[in-house]
Design an enzyme around this catalytic site. Structure first.
Site, PDB file in Angstrom:
ATOM      1  N   ASP A  97      49.983  55.344  39.563  1.00  0.00           N
ATOM      2  CA  ASP A  97      50.865  54.538  40.418  1.00  0.00           C
ATOM      3  C   ASP A  97      50.593  53.055  40.335  1.00  0.00           C
ATOM      4  OD1 ASP A  97      48.440  54.342  41.664  1.00  0.00           O
ATOM      5  OD2 ASP A  97      48.952  55.680  43.319  1.00  0.00           O
ATOM      6  N   GLU A 119      50.108  63.014  37.354  1.00  0.00           N
ATOM      7  CA  GLU A 119      49.775  62.749  38.770  1.00  0.00           C
ATOM      8  C   GLU A 119      51.054  62.358  39.533  1.00  0.00           C
ATOM      9  OE1 GLU A 119      47.404  59.384  40.618  1.00  0.00           O
ATOM     10  OE2 GLU A 119      45.794  60.825  40.349  1.00  0.00           O
ATOM     11  N   GLU A 133      51.392  50.628  45.488  1.00  0.00           N
ATOM     12  CA  GLU A 133      51.358  51.886  44.738  1.00  0.00           C
ATOM     13  C   GLU A 133      52.428  52.889  45.159  1.00  0.00           C
ATOM     14  OE1 GLU A 133      48.694  50.375  46.019  1.00  0.00           O
ATOM     15  OE2 GLU A 133      47.418  49.908  44.299  1.00  0.00           O
ATOM     16  N   HIS A 205      38.725  48.417  47.101  1.00  0.00           N
ATOM     17  CA  HIS A 205      39.522  47.475  46.302  1.00  0.00           C
ATOM     18  C   HIS A 205      40.978  47.354  46.734  1.00  0.00           C
ATOM     19  CE1 HIS A 205      42.035  50.375  44.151  1.00  0.00           C
ATOM     20  NE2 HIS A 205      40.993  51.177  44.181  1.00  0.00           N
ATOM     21  N   ARG A 207      44.643  46.514  47.931  1.00  0.00           N
ATOM     22  CA  ARG A 207      45.297  45.243  48.303  1.00  0.00           C
ATOM     23  C   ARG A 207      45.562  45.149  49.802  1.00  0.00           C
ATOM     24  NH1 ARG A 207      46.482  44.200  43.050  1.00  0.00           N
ATOM     25  NH2 ARG A 207      47.249  42.144  42.548  1.00  0.00           N
ATOM     26  N   HIS A 238      34.142  45.790  42.989  1.00  0.00           N
ATOM     27  CA  HIS A 238      35.336  45.593  42.159  1.00  0.00           C
ATOM     28  C   HIS A 238      35.485  44.107  41.832  1.00  0.00           C
ATOM     29  CE1 HIS A 238      39.585  45.593  41.033  1.00  0.00           C
ATOM     30  NE2 HIS A 238      39.573  46.919  41.028  1.00  0.00           N
TER      31      HIS A 238
HETATM   32  C1  UD1 Z   1      44.707  47.870  40.316  1.00  0.00           C
HETATM   33  C2  UD1 Z   1      45.956  48.647  40.735  1.00  0.00           C
HETATM   34  C3  UD1 Z   1      45.606  49.690  41.790  1.00  0.00           C
HETATM   35  C4  UD1 Z   1      44.461  50.563  41.320  1.00  0.00           C
HETATM   36  C5  UD1 Z   1      43.275  49.687  40.918  1.00  0.00           C
HETATM   37  C6  UD1 Z   1      42.157  50.517  40.350  1.00  0.00           C
HETATM   38  C7  UD1 Z   1      48.144  47.531  40.812  1.00  0.00           C
HETATM   39  C8  UD1 Z   1      48.971  46.509  41.489  1.00  0.00           C
HETATM   40  N1  UD1 Z   1      46.908  47.720  41.320  1.00  0.00           N
HETATM   41  O1  UD1 Z   1      44.253  47.115  41.442  1.00  0.00           O
HETATM   42  O2  UD1 Z   1      46.735  50.500  42.044  1.00  0.00           O
HETATM   43  O3  UD1 Z   1      44.076  51.420  42.378  1.00  0.00           O
HETATM   44  O4  UD1 Z   1      43.704  48.772  39.900  1.00  0.00           O
HETATM   45  O5  UD1 Z   1      40.968  49.766  40.279  1.00  0.00           O
HETATM   46  O6  UD1 Z   1      48.567  48.128  39.848  1.00  0.00           O
HETATM   47  N2  UD1 Z   1      39.712  42.142  37.350  1.00  0.00           N
HETATM   48  C9  UD1 Z   1      38.789  41.737  36.410  1.00  0.00           C
HETATM   49  N3  UD1 Z   1      38.386  42.646  35.459  1.00  0.00           N
HETATM   50  C10 UD1 Z   1      38.849  43.922  35.415  1.00  0.00           C
HETATM   51  C11 UD1 Z   1      39.789  44.323  36.396  1.00  0.00           C
HETATM   52  C12 UD1 Z   1      40.211  43.421  37.336  1.00  0.00           C
HETATM   53  O7  UD1 Z   1      38.333  40.600  36.415  1.00  0.00           O
HETATM   54  O8  UD1 Z   1      38.455  44.681  34.529  1.00  0.00           O
HETATM   55  C13 UD1 Z   1      40.162  41.166  38.373  1.00  0.00           C
HETATM   56  C14 UD1 Z   1      41.117  40.110  37.790  1.00  0.00           C
HETATM   57  O9  UD1 Z   1      40.902  38.898  38.442  1.00  0.00           O
HETATM   58  C15 UD1 Z   1      42.491  40.683  38.148  1.00  0.00           C
HETATM   59  C16 UD1 Z   1      42.193  41.257  39.526  1.00  0.00           C
HETATM   60  O10 UD1 Z   1      40.892  41.847  39.408  1.00  0.00           O
HETATM   61  O11 UD1 Z   1      43.519  39.714  38.178  1.00  0.00           O
HETATM   62  C17 UD1 Z   1      43.204  42.231  40.039  1.00  0.00           C
HETATM   63  O12 UD1 Z   1      43.523  43.247  39.097  1.00  0.00           O
HETATM   64  P1  UD1 Z   1      44.841  44.158  39.393  1.00  0.00           P
HETATM   65  O13 UD1 Z   1      44.939  45.190  38.333  1.00  0.00           O
HETATM   66  O14 UD1 Z   1      46.035  43.281  39.610  1.00  0.00           O
HETATM   67  O15 UD1 Z   1      44.537  44.769  40.798  1.00  0.00           O
HETATM   68  P2  UD1 Z   1      43.426  45.776  41.255  1.00  0.00           P
HETATM   69  O16 UD1 Z   1      43.031  45.364  42.634  1.00  0.00           O
HETATM   70  O17 UD1 Z   1      42.392  45.911  40.214  1.00  0.00           O
HETATM   71  N1  UDP Z   2      34.564  54.376  39.067  1.00  0.00           N
HETATM   72  C1  UDP Z   2      33.749  53.939  38.013  1.00  0.00           C
HETATM   73  N2  UDP Z   2      32.850  52.930  38.257  1.00  0.00           N
HETATM   74  C2  UDP Z   2      32.737  52.336  39.474  1.00  0.00           C
HETATM   75  C3  UDP Z   2      33.593  52.776  40.525  1.00  0.00           C
HETATM   76  C4  UDP Z   2      34.491  53.791  40.280  1.00  0.00           C
HETATM   77  O1  UDP Z   2      33.827  54.459  36.896  1.00  0.00           O
HETATM   78  O2  UDP Z   2      31.890  51.428  39.623  1.00  0.00           O
HETATM   79  C5  UDP Z   2      35.547  55.452  38.796  1.00  0.00           C
HETATM   80  C6  UDP Z   2      35.599  56.602  39.775  1.00  0.00           C
HETATM   81  O3  UDP Z   2      34.742  57.653  39.394  1.00  0.00           O
HETATM   82  C7  UDP Z   2      37.068  57.025  39.736  1.00  0.00           C
HETATM   83  C8  UDP Z   2      37.793  55.762  39.380  1.00  0.00           C
HETATM   84  O4  UDP Z   2      36.826  54.851  38.898  1.00  0.00           O
HETATM   85  O5  UDP Z   2      37.317  57.976  38.701  1.00  0.00           O
HETATM   86  C9  UDP Z   2      38.511  55.212  40.574  1.00  0.00           C
HETATM   87  O6  UDP Z   2      39.009  53.940  40.270  1.00  0.00           O
HETATM   88  P1  UDP Z   2      39.456  52.934  41.389  1.00  0.00           P
HETATM   89  O7  UDP Z   2      38.764  53.235  42.670  1.00  0.00           O
HETATM   90  O8  UDP Z   2      39.284  51.575  40.798  1.00  0.00           O
HETATM   91  O9  UDP Z   2      41.019  53.197  41.504  1.00  0.00           O
HETATM   92  P2  UDP Z   2      41.917  54.218  42.338  1.00  0.00           P
HETATM   93  O10 UDP Z   2      41.463  55.598  42.054  1.00  0.00           O
HETATM   94  O11 UDP Z   2      41.815  53.844  43.784  1.00  0.00           O
HETATM   95  O12 UDP Z   2      43.286  53.944  41.823  1.00  0.00           O
END
Ligand code: UD1
Ligand code: UDP
Length: 369
Positions: A97, A119, A133, A205, A207, A238
């Site tokens: 999502d 999913e 999401e 993490h 939003r 995160h």
């Molecule tokens: C995203 C997804 C969320 C998912 C989550 C899993 C959207 C809008 N959000 O949220 O549904 O649950 O991922 O973790 O699709 N960043 C880094 N390095 C990384 C990843 C992220 O620096 O490897 C930082 C960057 O500044 C980036 C910010 O995190 O701009 C946000 O990343 P984004 O994918 O927009 O949102 P998440 O909160 O990670």
């Molecule tokens: N996870 C990981 N390292 C971490 C934290 C989480 O590999 O430090 C894994 C966790 O086991 C799960 C997935 O990341 O499978 C969940 O990702 P996240 O919480 O970022 O996203 P969401 O599931 O909420 O979309």
């Protein structure tokens, strides 16, 4: 006849849950697999792909620091559209999502390419929660040809929205395939966790928790750390700046709080196994922890994953400071309450979900031009 299947991965959880599908698909003689990494996440996506030995065939590298949803969506639509035009797949597979999923679903729809949604059917019923999401999965669900629902409840959600029953397949969640396979390998966390002390693992993490909620969460963690010096809190933070800056400021200097960078998947699974309990707003962790017999207190007011809540092994605690503290303390102090929540149950799968997805695709695409 072979079929070209384009598998999309954008963020960490998509890669974890898509990896078993990609690896199994690559074994199929009928499938030509193309992996498209949008890299909505950069470092966290690469961590997972490296672990599973998956090398993307295309990489959009869209991530920007603290990215804005509109610009992210625009970059994804254009970038994914170009790859679809070039590769002309028969099937596009998305998972979950995220904004990657929503944008690719639209890009595939514009080109009339059949979409499989892994999913499928998770719903809270509130389009603003979780944000964005719930909207992303509703859009992907509206456009998909195959709905791979993890549970019977998810199937019922789709039926209520008018999806035809012959397009919905209850497969289980591929997260359990990845988890069982990884847990079996017993890779160490590398964190040097203190022997003989109870570990509380934290992830956050979402939003909708940015701002005051994440501050309340961190204040609750601080109080719990001070009240329970014998308990060790581990918090892989995160990298989203809205989370990282708050956690690192509010939880600095506490002797029993270990903040660290996001862990690679196998070390994270190892810490989950070693944990006494988990506090999280993650979707994936709500699915994995029950299968490992670990209670999860969820930092949200609602969930699209009600099955483990109904089983009594996951509890919604929201983001109220006092309530979080009281619920964690209860599990630390009351052996019966703890025992009730640590029965190992796995409502989200049996480890065979990706195999089912592939069998359905093999049957359904056979003979289609
Ligand atoms: C995203 C997804 C969320 C998912 C989550 C899993 C959207 C809008 N959000 O949220 O549904 O649950 O991922 O973790 O699709 N960043 C880094 N390095 C990384 C990843 C992220 O620096 O490897 C930082 C960057 O500044 C980036 C910010 O995190 O701009 C946000 O990343 P984004 O994918 O927009 O949102 P998440 O909160 O990670
Ligand atoms: N996870 C990981 N390292 C971490 C934290 C989480 O590999 O430090 C894994 C966790 O086991 C799960 C997935 O990341 O499978 C969940 O990702 P996240 O919480 O970022 O996203 P969401 O599931 O909420 O979309």
């Amino acid at each position: 006849m072979t079929k070209k299947v384009l598998c999309i991965v954008g963020t960490r959880p998509e890669a974890i849950k898509m990896a078993p599908v990609i690896l199994a698909l690559k074994q199929q003689p009928w499938a030509v697999v193309h992996v498209l990494a949008t890299a909505q996440h950069r470092q966290m996506l690469d961590q997972v792909l490296n672990f599973f030995g998956i090398v993307p065939d295309s990489d959009l590298n869209v991530m920007r620091p603290n990215q804005d949803l509109t610009e992210l969506t625009a970059r994804l639509l254009v970038g994914a559209g170009e790859v679809l035009d070039r590769e002309r797949p028969d099937v596009v597979l998305v998972q979950g999502d995220t904004t990657t999923v929503m944008a690719v679903a639209i890009a595939a729809f514009y080109r009339r390419i059949a979409l499989g949604h892994v999913e499928a059917g998770l719903r809270t019923g509130d389009i603003r929660n979780p944000f964005p999401e719930e909207a992303n999965r509703v859009i992907a669900g509206r456009l998909a040809r195959w709905h791979f629902a993890p549970t019977e409840g998810a199937k019922q959600n789709l039926l209520r929205e008018g999806v035809s029953e012959d397009r919905i397949f209850v497969t289980g969640n591929t997260v359990i395939d990845a988890l069982l396979n990884t847990a079996e390998r017993r890779i160490d966390s590398g964190l040097n966790l203190p022997e003989g002390r109870r570990i509380v693992l934290i992830t956050a993490h979402r939003r909708e928790n940015f701002g005051e909620p994440i501050r309340r969460i961190c204040a609750a963690l601080k109080e719990l750390a001070l009240r329970n010096p014998d308990v060790h809190l581990v918090y892989p933070v995160h990298p989203n700046p809205n989370v990282k800056e708050v956690a690192e400021t509010m939880l600095a200097g506490l002797q029993n709080v270990q903040l660290c960078a996001p862990l690679d998947y196998a070390p994270f699974v190892s810490v989950m196994r070693r944990s006494h309990l988990i506090i999280s707003d993650s979707g994936g962790v709500q699915e994995e922890a029950p299968a490992l017999g670990k209670p999860v207190l969820v930092l949200r007011d609602e969930t699209e994953r009600p099955e483990a809540v109904a089983e009594g092994v996951v509890k919604l605690v929201g983001t109220d400071h006092d309530y979080i503290v009281s619920q964690v303390q209860l599990l630390l102090d009351d052996a019966d309450a703890y025992k009730n929540m640590s029965r190992g149950v796995s409502p989200y799968g049996d480890g065979m979900a990706s195999q089912r997805v592939i069998e359905i695709l093999a049957c359904d695409t056979a003979g289609r031009g």
